[in-house]
Scaffold this motif. Structure first.
Motif: not given
Length: 164
Positions: A114, A146, A150
């Motif tokens: 991340r 992931l 985001l």
């Protein structure tokens, strides 16, 4: 996948910082990344010799001047002074593109992936790009989750089938 970026670079978590790869780090990264890229194509059915040749051709095309290739950024992410991952970001005419992002095996599962993506977003914004893209191979569920978390969205699916 891609994400439209804002005007402000995201902050990295406390203890995290980035720096450019050294020449020696680039050489080691290049050998590892090329082998990994070829292995990915072999796993998808390309004969090993063809996969290695494809990796060599693609990297020679994308990186004619190695680490000094214009509009390419090669970064190392450190956390509390320890190297935890690497990033290869390309600054293209209209956008930026993550060609490679990898957390070192000993540091996976701790949020560094991340952080590497936040680093990519920050570098893209600093260079005046407002869209960041990347490719995710099918079956890489952890990466897809992931990126979705985001704010990245899928823009295209590519399907293939080996022919006999």
């Amino acid at each position: 996948m891609e994400k439209t970026l804002g005007d402000t670079a995201p902050a990295l978590p406390p203890g995290s910082r980035s720096r450019p790869m050294t020449g020696a780090e680039f050489d080691a990264w290049y050998a590892h990344e090329s082998a990994q890229y070829a292995r990915t194509w072999t796993e998808r059915g390309l004969p090993e010799a063809e996969a290695r040749a494809k990796a060599r051709r693609d990297h020679e095309t994308l990186l004619p001047d190695g680490a000094a290739t214009r509009d390419m950024r090669f970064s190392v992410l450190e956390h509390d002074g320890v190297r935890v991952g690497t990033l290869w970001l390309a600054l293209r005419r209209e956008d930026a593109y993550v060609f490679d992002v990898e957390t070192d095996p000993a540091h996976r599962g701790r949020g560094h992936g991340r952080t590497l993506m936040l680093l990519a977003e920050g570098q893209a914004i600093a260079a005046g790009r407002r869209v960041l893209g990347l490719n995710v191979f099918a079956g890489n569920t952890a990466a897809e989750r992931l990126y979705a978390s985001l704010g990245y969205r899928t823009t295209r699916h590519s399907l293939y089938k080996p022919l006999l």
